[in-house]
Design an enzyme around this catalytic site. Sequence first.
Site, PDB file in Angstrom:
ATOM      1  N   HIS A   1       0.857  -1.198   0.000  1.00 63.03           N
ATOM      2  CA  HIS A   1       0.000   0.000   0.000  1.00 63.03           C
ATOM      3  C   HIS A   1       0.886   1.239   0.000  1.00 63.03           C
ATOM      4  O   HIS A   1       1.967   1.238   0.584  1.00 63.03           O
ATOM      5  CB  HIS A   1      -0.893   0.009   1.251  1.00 63.03           C
ATOM      6  CG  HIS A   1      -2.077   0.906   1.097  1.00 63.03           C
ATOM      7  ND1 HIS A   1      -2.008   2.249   1.351  1.00 63.03           N
ATOM      8  CD2 HIS A   1      -3.327   0.657   0.650  1.00 63.03           C
ATOM      9  CE1 HIS A   1      -3.195   2.790   1.103  1.00 63.03           C
ATOM     10  NE2 HIS A   1      -4.017   1.862   0.676  1.00 63.03           N
TER      11      HIS A   1
ATOM     12  N   ASP B   1      -7.980  -5.223  -0.605  1.00 68.59           N
ATOM     13  CA  ASP B   1      -8.385  -6.045  -1.758  1.00 68.59           C
ATOM     14  C   ASP B   1      -8.050  -7.518  -1.607  1.00 68.59           C
ATOM     15  O   ASP B   1      -8.460  -8.326  -2.443  1.00 68.59           O
ATOM     16  CB  ASP B   1      -7.709  -5.500  -3.027  1.00 68.59           C
ATOM     17  CG  ASP B   1      -8.237  -4.120  -3.372  1.00 68.59           C
ATOM     18  OD1 ASP B   1      -7.438  -3.179  -3.485  1.00 68.59           O
ATOM     19  OD2 ASP B   1      -9.470  -3.983  -3.465  1.00 68.59           O
TER      20      ASP B   1
HETATM   21  C1  SDX Z   1      -5.952   0.230  -3.210  1.00 72.43           C
HETATM   22  O1  SDX Z   1      -4.237   4.648  -2.041  1.00 72.43           O
HETATM   23  C2  SDX Z   1      -5.198   4.009  -1.518  1.00 72.43           C
HETATM   24  O2  SDX Z   1      -5.704   4.362  -0.442  1.00 72.43           O
HETATM   25  C3  SDX Z   1      -5.722   2.856  -2.347  1.00 72.43           C
HETATM   26  C4  SDX Z   1      -6.789   1.997  -1.674  1.00 72.43           C
HETATM   27  C5  SDX Z   1      -8.078   2.753  -1.472  1.00 72.43           C
HETATM   28  O3  SDX Z   1      -8.848   2.361  -0.580  1.00 72.43           O
HETATM   29  O4  SDX Z   1      -8.366   3.664  -2.300  1.00 72.43           O
HETATM   30  O5  SDX Z   1      -6.325   1.524  -0.432  1.00 72.43           O
HETATM   31  C6  SDX Z   1      -7.145   0.803  -2.559  1.00 72.43           C
HETATM   32  O6  SDX Z   1      -5.638   0.608  -4.299  1.00 72.43           O
HETATM   33  C7  SDX Z   1      -5.147  -0.781  -2.449  1.00 72.43           C
HETATM   34  C8  SDX Z   1      -3.903  -1.265  -3.262  1.00 72.43           C
HETATM   35  C9  SDX Z   1      -4.386  -2.329  -4.246  1.00 72.43           C
HETATM   36  N1  SDX Z   1      -3.282  -2.717  -5.161  1.00 72.43           N
HETATM   37  C10 SDX Z   1      -2.686  -3.906  -5.070  1.00 72.43           C
HETATM   38  O7  SDX Z   1      -2.907  -4.757  -4.218  1.00 72.43           O
HETATM   39  C11 SDX Z   1      -1.672  -4.174  -6.184  1.00 72.43           C
HETATM   40  C12 SDX Z   1      -0.403  -4.796  -5.605  1.00 72.43           C
HETATM   41  N2  SDX Z   1       0.268  -3.772  -4.793  1.00 72.43           N
HETATM   42  C13 SDX Z   1       1.338  -3.026  -5.412  1.00 72.43           C
HETATM   43  O8  SDX Z   1       1.215  -2.789  -6.762  1.00 72.43           O
HETATM   44  C14 SDX Z   1       1.873  -1.906  -4.541  1.00 72.43           C
HETATM   45  O9  SDX Z   1       1.999  -2.413  -3.271  1.00 72.43           O
HETATM   46  C15 SDX Z   1       1.111  -0.579  -4.478  1.00 72.43           C
HETATM   47  C16 SDX Z   1       0.993   0.032  -5.816  1.00 72.43           C
HETATM   48  C17 SDX Z   1      -0.237  -0.772  -3.868  1.00 72.43           C
HETATM   49  C18 SDX Z   1       1.910   0.329  -3.578  1.00 72.43           C
HETATM   50  O10 SDX Z   1       3.162   0.406  -4.111  1.00 72.43           O
HETATM   51  P1  SDX Z   1       4.281   1.305  -3.375  1.00 72.43           P
HETATM   52  O11 SDX Z   1       3.975   1.582  -1.962  1.00 72.43           O
HETATM   53  O12 SDX Z   1       4.506   2.451  -4.290  1.00 72.43           O
HETATM   54  O13 SDX Z   1       5.475   0.374  -3.299  1.00 72.43           O
HETATM   55  P2  SDX Z   1       6.595   0.346  -4.371  1.00 72.43           P
HETATM   56  O14 SDX Z   1       5.973   0.132  -5.710  1.00 72.43           O
HETATM   57  O15 SDX Z   1       7.472   1.520  -4.154  1.00 72.43           O
HETATM   58  O16 SDX Z   1       7.353  -1.001  -3.980  1.00 72.43           O
HETATM   59  C19 SDX Z   1       8.287  -1.016  -2.901  1.00 72.43           C
HETATM   60  C20 SDX Z   1       8.931  -2.396  -3.009  1.00 72.43           C
HETATM   61  C21 SDX Z   1       9.367  -2.724  -4.435  1.00 72.43           C
HETATM   62  O17 SDX Z   1      10.388  -3.683  -4.321  1.00 72.43           O
HETATM   63  P3  SDX Z   1      11.956  -3.157  -4.505  1.00 72.43           P
HETATM   64  O18 SDX Z   1      12.019  -2.387  -5.802  1.00 72.43           O
HETATM   65  O19 SDX Z   1      12.256  -2.316  -3.287  1.00 72.43           O
HETATM   66  O20 SDX Z   1      12.773  -4.431  -4.541  1.00 72.43           O
HETATM   67  O21 SDX Z   1       7.948  -3.377  -2.670  1.00 72.43           O
HETATM   68  C22 SDX Z   1       7.714  -4.194  -3.802  1.00 72.43           C
HETATM   69  C23 SDX Z   1       8.190  -3.430  -5.003  1.00 72.43           C
HETATM   70  O22 SDX Z   1       8.538  -4.317  -6.042  1.00 72.43           O
HETATM   71  N3  SDX Z   1       6.261  -4.411  -3.835  1.00 72.43           N
HETATM   72  C24 SDX Z   1       5.711  -5.593  -4.046  1.00 72.43           C
HETATM   73  C25 SDX Z   1       4.335  -5.378  -3.962  1.00 72.43           C
HETATM   74  N4  SDX Z   1       4.091  -4.088  -3.718  1.00 72.43           N
HETATM   75  C26 SDX Z   1       5.292  -3.489  -3.644  1.00 72.43           C
HETATM   76  N5  SDX Z   1       6.265  -6.795  -4.290  1.00 72.43           N
HETATM   77  C27 SDX Z   1       5.399  -7.821  -4.457  1.00 72.43           C
HETATM   78  N6  SDX Z   1       4.058  -7.698  -4.395  1.00 72.43           N
HETATM   79  C28 SDX Z   1       3.487  -6.498  -4.152  1.00 72.43           C
HETATM   80  N7  SDX Z   1       2.179  -6.372  -4.093  1.00 72.43           N
END
Ligand code: SDX
Length: 394
Positions: free
Chosen positions: A272, A329
């Site tokens: 998140h 989710d």
């Molecule tokens: C919602 O904003 C809100 O409030 C949204 C929401 C709402 O109520 O409106 O809460 C609803 O959208 C919830 C989120 C739903 N999305 C997902 O579940 C999709 C999977 N999650 C990711 O895509 C991700 O976690 C985000 C987009 C939600 C958040 O990404 P961040 O905080 O920007 O994290 P990042 O992309 O900077 O990642 C940091 C690290 C990375 O690894 P490194 O490059 O450091 O090695 O964490 C990893 C990422 O690759 N990572 C994940 C991951 N999410 C981040 N690795 C594996 N699986 C994941 N889900």
Amino acid sequence: KTGLTTFDPGFNSTAACASAITYIDGDAGILRYRGIPIEQLAERSSFLEVSYLLIYGELPTQAQLDTFTSNISRHTLLHEDLKNFFDGFPRDAHPMPVLSSAVSALSTFYQDSLDPFDDDAVELSTVRLMAKVFTIAAYAYKKSVGQPFLYPDNSLGLVENFLRLTFGFPAEPYEIDPVMAKAVDTLLILHADHEQNCSTSTVRLVGSSQANLFASISAGVNALFGPLHGGANQAVLEMLSRIKDVEDGNVDAFVDRVKNKEQGAKLMGFGHRVYKNYDPRAKIVKQNADEVLKALGVSDPLLDIAMKLEEKALADEYFIERKLYPNVDFYTGVIYRAMGFPTRMFTVLFALGRLPGWIAHWREMISDPQTKIGRPRQLYTGPTERNYVDMSDR
Ligand code: SDX
């Protein structure tokens, strides 16, 4: 990340804004609507009462809630020409673009409630949206399964009407399952608002140009559709089904692929932008999932896979050091599936929940005289000045 000095975009622009609606503490896993903890609202309130709280800022008296409820129930019908709108969509259209198109079209049918600075028009468009978006969502589903549309029955509550419009048939009475209705109501509460998430920021940005409420909400629906945002609940189910069908339920191999970032594999429903702790909504959904499936007499191996995935991830350094926890989710899709909703309707259900939050933010923004049109500045990284080159010299 580029070491650039930050610049103050100024409040109430798109980069940052002040709001009195929802408070989140991402590290502590706290979520409050107008100061009231989500746990208390999920336990003791109803979706319409929470919608009133978000939109008007206070819990309603019984008389206020009755008026709000009856105003909404009087607007559940769609204009017949809007109903015919659905004939133009292909049968296999995803319901989210159908929803955003039909919501946008509301501004062509209800031109008496477009002026963002006319209080009566804002009230009318508020109740029209709260009522008609549920009818549109049900019709988007009916269109996708080629079944006839029902007319709303205003003797029913908003959620009960939606379930009947979705799963009912003209040929026979539809029996509302109270367990299902309560579970949907609770899930709608959990999705009702979430501060400046992608889709809410979109609603505020579009509304900051003084676009009407219907147009602004339609933009929010489109932003929510993305798999990184509201589309994640659909993506979680597809991920769990793949693990069940392709990996024979073996979560280890899948988690390894995520950690190796194979083909961008992500643990959907985890992580998140703000919560670097367990999403408080996910906790409540997980508690409900087991109860709802039992009450509906459904046992779903995908729930077991989800719980195994969570257990493995929460014990794995890769996820712990990146502060990746289940978000709202992760478990919702298993409940929606148990209710009989197809995967493609999951994000539509998210949009129905988020509707009062979007409306509340649009109203807060449009009523604030300090609000400026959203116009973020940029850091230019293109070529420095250069001259035009004639085709013959290229
Ligand atoms: C919602 O904003 C809100 O409030 C949204 C929401 C709402 O109520 O409106 O809460 C609803 O959208 C919830 C989120 C739903 N999305 C997902 O579940 C999709 C999977 N999650 C990711 O895509 C991700 O976690 C985000 C987009 C939600 C958040 O990404 P961040 O905080 O920007 O994290 P990042 O992309 O900077 O990642 C940091 C690290 C990375 O690894 P490194 O490059 O450091 O090695 O964490 C990893 C990422 O690759 N990572 C994940 C991951 N999410 C981040 N690795 C594996 N699986 C994941 N889900």
